[in-house]
Design a protein around this motif. Structure first.
Motif, PDB file in Angstrom:
ATOM      1  N   ILE A   1      61.324  33.783 -48.173  1.00  0.00           N
ATOM      2  CA  ILE A   1      62.336  34.628 -48.804  1.00  0.00           C
ATOM      3  C   ILE A   1      63.615  33.810 -48.897  1.00  0.00           C
ATOM      4  CG2 ILE A   1      62.883  35.723 -46.578  1.00  0.00           C
ATOM      5  CD1 ILE A   1      63.622  38.245 -48.269  1.00  0.00           C
ATOM      6  N   CYS A   2      64.178  33.777 -50.095  1.00  0.00           N
ATOM      7  CA  CYS A   2      65.262  32.835 -50.369  1.00  0.00           C
ATOM      8  C   CYS A   2      66.382  33.501 -51.155  1.00  0.00           C
ATOM      9  CB  CYS A   2      64.703  31.646 -51.164  1.00  0.00           C
ATOM     10  SG  CYS A   2      65.913  30.401 -51.639  1.00  0.00           S
ATOM     11  N   THR A   3      67.615  33.158 -50.818  1.00  0.00           N
ATOM     12  CA  THR A   3      68.773  33.461 -51.654  1.00  0.00           C
ATOM     13  C   THR A   3      69.430  32.134 -52.008  1.00  0.00           C
ATOM     14  OG1 THR A   3      70.250  33.710 -49.739  1.00  0.00           O
ATOM     15  CG2 THR A   3      69.188  35.711 -50.598  1.00  0.00           C
ATOM     16  N   GLY A   4      70.135  32.114 -53.128  1.00  0.00           N
ATOM     17  CA  GLY A   4      70.735  30.837 -53.500  1.00  0.00           C
ATOM     18  C   GLY A   4      71.815  30.959 -54.545  1.00  0.00           C
ATOM     19  N   GLY A   5      72.784  30.075 -54.444  1.00  0.00           N
ATOM     20  CA  GLY A   5      73.829  29.914 -55.449  1.00  0.00           C
ATOM     21  C   GLY A   5      74.290  28.472 -55.413  1.00  0.00           C
ATOM     22  N   VAL A   6      74.438  27.857 -56.581  1.00  0.00           N
ATOM     23  CA  VAL A   6      74.753  26.423 -56.619  1.00  0.00           C
ATOM     24  C   VAL A   6      75.927  26.088 -57.533  1.00  0.00           C
ATOM     25  CG1 VAL A   6      72.395  25.715 -56.064  1.00  0.00           C
ATOM     26  CG2 VAL A   6      73.038  26.049 -58.455  1.00  0.00           C
ATOM     27  N   GLU A   7      76.600  27.090 -58.068  1.00  0.00           N
ATOM     28  CA  GLU A   7      77.628  26.808 -59.067  1.00  0.00           C
ATOM     29  C   GLU A   7      78.869  26.145 -58.482  1.00  0.00           C
ATOM     30  OE1 GLU A   7      78.150  30.632 -60.939  1.00  0.00           O
ATOM     31  OE2 GLU A   7      76.826  30.046 -62.592  1.00  0.00           O
ATOM     32  N   GLY A   8      79.169  26.385 -57.211  1.00  0.00           N
ATOM     33  CA  GLY A   8      80.405  25.843 -56.659  1.00  0.00           C
ATOM     34  C   GLY A   8      80.237  24.772 -55.610  1.00  0.00           C
ATOM     35  N   ASN A   9      79.063  24.704 -54.958  1.00  0.00           N
ATOM     36  CA  ASN A   9      78.953  23.885 -53.748  1.00  0.00           C
ATOM     37  C   ASN A   9      77.754  22.942 -53.759  1.00  0.00           C
ATOM     38  OD1 ASN A   9      79.823  23.115 -51.142  1.00  0.00           O
ATOM     39  ND2 ASN A   9      78.415  24.549 -50.175  1.00  0.00           N
ATOM     40  N   ALA A  10      77.092  22.797 -54.899  1.00  0.00           N
ATOM     41  CA  ALA A  10      75.952  21.882 -54.951  1.00  0.00           C
ATOM     42  C   ALA A  10      76.418  20.463 -54.661  1.00  0.00           C
ATOM     43  CB  ALA A  10      75.281  21.957 -56.322  1.00  0.00           C
ATOM     44  N   GLY A  11      75.620  19.730 -53.908  1.00  0.00           N
ATOM     45  CA  GLY A  11      76.000  18.367 -53.552  1.00  0.00           C
ATOM     46  C   GLY A  11      74.783  17.476 -53.413  1.00  0.00           C
ATOM     47  N   ARG A  12      75.050  16.189 -53.386  1.00  0.00           N
ATOM     48  CA  ARG A  12      74.005  15.186 -53.231  1.00  0.00           C
ATOM     49  C   ARG A  12      74.163  14.548 -51.859  1.00  0.00           C
ATOM     50  NH1 ARG A  12      70.722  12.499 -56.730  1.00  0.00           N
ATOM     51  NH2 ARG A  12      70.111  10.354 -56.248  1.00  0.00           N
ATOM     52  N   ALA A  13      73.082  14.401 -51.137  1.00  0.00           N
ATOM     53  CA  ALA A  13      73.158  13.799 -49.808  1.00  0.00           C
ATOM     54  C   ALA A  13      73.872  12.454 -49.889  1.00  0.00           C
ATOM     55  CB  ALA A  13      71.754  13.617 -49.234  1.00  0.00           C
ATOM     56  N   GLY A  14      74.908  12.302 -49.065  1.00  0.00           N
ATOM     57  CA  GLY A  14      75.708  11.084 -49.076  1.00  0.00           C
ATOM     58  C   GLY A  14      76.987  11.190 -49.874  1.00  0.00           C
ATOM     59  N   ASP A  15      77.222  12.335 -50.535  1.00  0.00           N
ATOM     60  CA  ASP A  15      78.491  12.530 -51.244  1.00  0.00           C
ATOM     61  C   ASP A  15      79.664  12.486 -50.256  1.00  0.00           C
ATOM     62  OD1 ASP A  15      77.414  12.794 -53.748  1.00  0.00           O
ATOM     63  OD2 ASP A  15      77.574  14.975 -53.853  1.00  0.00           O
ATOM     64  N   PRO A  16      80.862  12.168 -50.738  1.00  0.00           N
ATOM     65  CA  PRO A  16      82.042  12.207 -49.856  1.00  0.00           C
ATOM     66  C   PRO A  16      82.207  13.591 -49.231  1.00  0.00           C
ATOM     67  CG  PRO A  16      82.573  11.135 -51.932  1.00  0.00           C
ATOM     68  CD  PRO A  16      81.199  11.717 -52.097  1.00  0.00           C
ATOM     69  N   ALA A  17      82.536  13.630 -47.953  1.00  0.00           N
ATOM     70  CA  ALA A  17      82.666  14.888 -47.214  1.00  0.00           C
ATOM     71  C   ALA A  17      84.049  14.983 -46.588  1.00  0.00           C
ATOM     72  CB  ALA A  17      81.585  14.979 -46.138  1.00  0.00           C
ATOM     73  N   SER A  18      84.404  16.184 -46.097  1.00  0.00           N
ATOM     74  CA  SER A  18      85.723  16.384 -45.499  1.00  0.00           C
ATOM     75  C   SER A  18      85.655  17.009 -44.108  1.00  0.00           C
ATOM     76  CB  SER A  18      86.580  17.275 -46.404  1.00  0.00           C
ATOM     77  OG  SER A  18      85.971  18.545 -46.567  1.00  0.00           O
ATOM     78  N   TYR A  19      84.549  17.650 -43.775  1.00  0.00           N
ATOM     79  CA  TYR A  19      84.481  18.387 -42.509  1.00  0.00           C
ATOM     80  C   TYR A  19      84.081  17.451 -41.374  1.00  0.00           C
ATOM     81  CZ  TYR A  19      83.246  22.060 -39.168  1.00  0.00           C
ATOM     82  OH  TYR A  19      83.182  22.872 -38.064  1.00  0.00           O
ATOM     83  N   TYR A  20      84.817  17.540 -40.274  1.00  0.00           N
ATOM     84  CA  TYR A  20      84.552  16.681 -39.121  1.00  0.00           C
ATOM     85  C   TYR A  20      84.810  17.471 -37.848  1.00  0.00           C
ATOM     86  CZ  TYR A  20      85.261  13.038 -35.602  1.00  0.00           C
ATOM     87  OH  TYR A  20      85.190  12.275 -34.463  1.00  0.00           O
TER      88      TYR A  20
ATOM     89  N   ASN B   1      72.492  32.879 -60.433  1.00  0.00           N
ATOM     90  CA  ASN B   1      73.326  32.061 -61.326  1.00  0.00           C
ATOM     91  C   ASN B   1      72.865  32.056 -62.778  1.00  0.00           C
ATOM     92  OD1 ASN B   1      73.661  29.567 -58.713  1.00  0.00           O
ATOM     93  ND2 ASN B   1      75.036  31.257 -59.193  1.00  0.00           N
ATOM     94  N   GLY B   2      71.745  32.716 -63.068  1.00  0.00           N
ATOM     95  CA  GLY B   2      71.220  32.666 -64.429  1.00  0.00           C
ATOM     96  C   GLY B   2      70.658  31.310 -64.798  1.00  0.00           C
ATOM     97  N   LEU B   3      70.322  30.501 -63.789  1.00  0.00           N
ATOM     98  CA  LEU B   3      69.754  29.174 -64.035  1.00  0.00           C
ATOM     99  C   LEU B   3      68.248  29.296 -64.228  1.00  0.00           C
ATOM    100  CD1 LEU B   3      71.520  26.794 -61.481  1.00  0.00           C
ATOM    101  CD2 LEU B   3      71.847  26.891 -63.944  1.00  0.00           C
ATOM    102  N   THR B   4      67.784  28.932 -65.405  1.00  0.00           N
ATOM    103  CA  THR B   4      66.359  28.922 -65.712  1.00  0.00           C
ATOM    104  C   THR B   4      66.048  27.637 -66.462  1.00  0.00           C
ATOM    105  OG1 THR B   4      66.633  29.983 -67.871  1.00  0.00           O
ATOM    106  CG2 THR B   4      66.355  31.443 -65.952  1.00  0.00           C
ATOM    107  N   PRO B   5      64.786  27.242 -66.539  1.00  0.00           N
ATOM    108  CA  PRO B   5      64.462  26.060 -67.345  1.00  0.00           C
ATOM    109  C   PRO B   5      64.977  26.179 -68.776  1.00  0.00           C
ATOM    110  CG  PRO B   5      62.603  26.621 -65.955  1.00  0.00           C
ATOM    111  CD  PRO B   5      63.608  27.722 -65.775  1.00  0.00           C
TER     112      PRO B   5
END
Length: 399
Positions: free
Chosen positions: A117-136, A250-254
Motif C-alpha cells: 500500500i503506497c502513497t506518493g507525491g513528487v512535484e516538490g521534493n523529488a531528488g536523485r541520490a547524491g544531489d546537494p543536501a542541506s540537512y545535517y 499528481n496526475g502523473l501517468t505514462p
C-alpha cells in the motif's frame, strides 16, 4: 473504514488522514519510523501512514509536521491517541499525500502473498541520490544551524507499507527494502520524474519512508532479491503501487508524460520559458502562432521522441558514455531530428543538421536549452512555408 483483509494476517483501515494496518498475527517489522518503533521489531501490532500537512503552502510548517520532524515519539503518541491505538505498538510513516489516493496492490505465487500500500507525491521534493543536501544532524549543538535548515524541506514523499505472509530472516527483510526501492526508482524512471535539486532524473524523494512486515511462523525465507519469486512480487506490487499513487496524487501517468516538457523540465524550464525561448528565434507572427498551438506541437509524439533522444544524449555525454569530441556532431544530428519532427519535413533533416552545426553547441544547461529553442524554431519556421524561399530570412539562421 475497513479497506481490505489479506491472508488472514492483516486488516487495512482508513480513518480521516490516516491509513493503518492492524496485524492480526505476529509479524516481524522493519521500518524507517524515526521513533523508538523504527528499525526491526517482532512485537508491533499496527503500522500507519499519516498525512501531517498539506502538500503546498505555508501549512508545511504546521504543528504536526514540525512535531514529526522534531519529536518523533510525541508525534507517534499523538496520532495514535487520536485514533485509539496503543502508541507503544505502532510504527509511524508521515507524509503530505492524501490518504484517499493510497494505492493497494496484491500479488501471489503458490502460497506466497505480498501486499503493498503506497502513497506518493513528487512535484516538490523529488531528488536523485547524491544531489546537494542541506540537512545535517550534528553530534553536538555546535552546528545547530545546519540542522535547523532541515525544517524547510519541501513537501513530497513516497511512503510504502509492504506485507508478506511468510517469515523473513533479518537479512531478507533488508533485501526486501532494497528490492522495493529499486522498483520505486524504476517507476519514477518510466515517468521521467525530474529531480528538483539537480538536472538529473529522480530516484525517489528526499523524505521517502517504508515499512516491511513479514508474518512470523514456519520456515523463514532467506532471500528477497530479484532472482526470487518473493523479490518479483515485491518489485511488481511496489512498482505498480507507486505508479497508481502518483497518478492519483499528481496526475502523473505514462500518457501525461508524452510531452517535450516532461524531458526538458529537469533543466528548470517551464511552458512559458520554453515558448518565449523558441519565440525569440521566430518572426512575431510565427511566434504568436507557435504560442497558440504550443500543446499540439510539444506533445506531438514524433517531436517528443526527438526531444527525448536529444536530452538523453546530453546525459550520455555528462556521464562519460559518449566522448566529448563527438558533442558537436551528435547534438547537431539529433537536433535536426527535432527540427524535422516539428516541420514534418523529414527530407530536410540533412539541411537542418548543416544549419544547426553552425550554431554554438554545449552541454551547459543554458546553452543546451538555447540550442533546443533554435531546433524547434528552425522546424516551425518551415512548417507552413517554402524552405528554399523563407527559412533563412525568417529566422536569421545561416543558409
Amino acid at each position: 473504514m475497513k479497506l481490505a483483509e489479506f491472508y488472514g494476517g492483516i486488516e487495512l483501515y482508513r480513518e480521516e488522514k490516516m491509513v493503518y494496518a492492524k496485524l492480526m498475527t505476529p509479524h516481524r517489522v522493519l521500518s524507517t519510523c524515526r521513533s523508538s518503533a523504527g528499525g526491526m521489531h517482532d512485537d508491533l501490532m499496527y503500522l500507519y501512514n499519516h498525512q501531517s500537512c498539506e502538500p503546498a503552502g505555508c501549512h508545511m510548517n504546521a504543528r504536526m509536521c514540525r512535531l514529526a520532524m522534531e519529536s518523533p515519539e510525541d508525534y507517534r503518541r499523538e496520532v495514535a491517541d487520536r485514533h485509539n491505538l496503543p502508541f507503544q505498538k505502532c510504527a509511524t510513516l508521515g507524509t503530505a499525500a492524501n490518504m484517499n489516493n493510497a494505492a493497494i496492490c496484491h500479488e501471489r505465487f503458490c502460497d506466497l502473498e505480498v501486499v503493498t500500500i503506497c502513497t506518493g507525491g513528487v512535484e516538490g521534493n523529488a531528488g536523485r541520490a547524491g544531489d546537494p543536501a542541506s540537512y545535517y544532524e550534528p553530534q553536538d549543538d555546535s552546528a545547530k544551524g545546519q540542522k535547523d535548515r532541515g525544517c524547510n524541506m519541501r513537501p513530497g514523499t513516497i511512503n510504502a507499507m509492504i506485507f508478506i505472509n511468510r517469515e523473513l530472516t533479518p537479512g531478507a527483510m533488508v533485501a526486501a527494502v532494497i528490492t522495493a526501492t529499486e522498483a520505486k526508482t524504476a517507476a519514477l524512471q518510466e515517468l521521467e520524474v525530474p529531480s528538483r535539486y539537480s538536472d538529473g532524473l529522480a530516484t525517489g524523494t528526499g523524505t521517502d519512508q517504508i515499512a516491511v512486515a513479514s508474518e512470523l511462523g514456519g520456515n523463514a525465507l532467506s532471500y528477497a532479491g530479484k532472482h526470487s519469486k518473493l523479490g518479483e512480487l515485491i518489485g511488481r506490487t511496489m512498482h505498480d503501487a507507486v505508479l497508481r499513487a502518483l497518478a492519483m496524487q499528481n496526475g502523473l501517468t505514462p500518457a501525461s508524460r508524452c510531452s517535450s516538457l516532461a524531458y526538458l523540465e529537469r533543466l528548470e524550464i517551464r511552458q512559458q520559458e520554453l515558448c518565449q525561448g523558441i519565440g525569440e528565434f521566430l518572426s512575431r507572427d510565427n511566434a504568436n502562432l507557435f504560442e497558440q498551438n504550443f500543446s499540439n506541437i510539444v506533445n506531438d509524439p514524433i517531436t517528443v521522441a526527438a526531444v527525448a533522444a536529444l536530452v538523453h544524449l546530453r546525459d550520455k555525454f555528462l556521464w562519460g558514455v559518449l566522448p566529448e569530441s563527438c558533442i558537436h556532431e551528435v547534438l547537431s544530428l539529433y537536433g535536426a531530428q527535432v527540427s524535422a519532427a516539428v516541420s514534418g519535413k523529414t527530407s530536410r533533416s540533412y539541411a537542418y543538421m548543416q544549419i544547426l552545426s553552425a550554431l554554438k553547441v554545449s552541454l551547459d544547461k543554458d546553452a543546451f536549452l538555447e540550442f533546443v529553442f533554435q531546433a524547434f524554431a528552425l522546424g516551425f519556421s518551415e512548417k507552413w512555408s517554402c524552405p528554399e524561399c523563407d527559412v533563412c530570412e525568417e529566422t536569421g539562421f545561416p543558409g
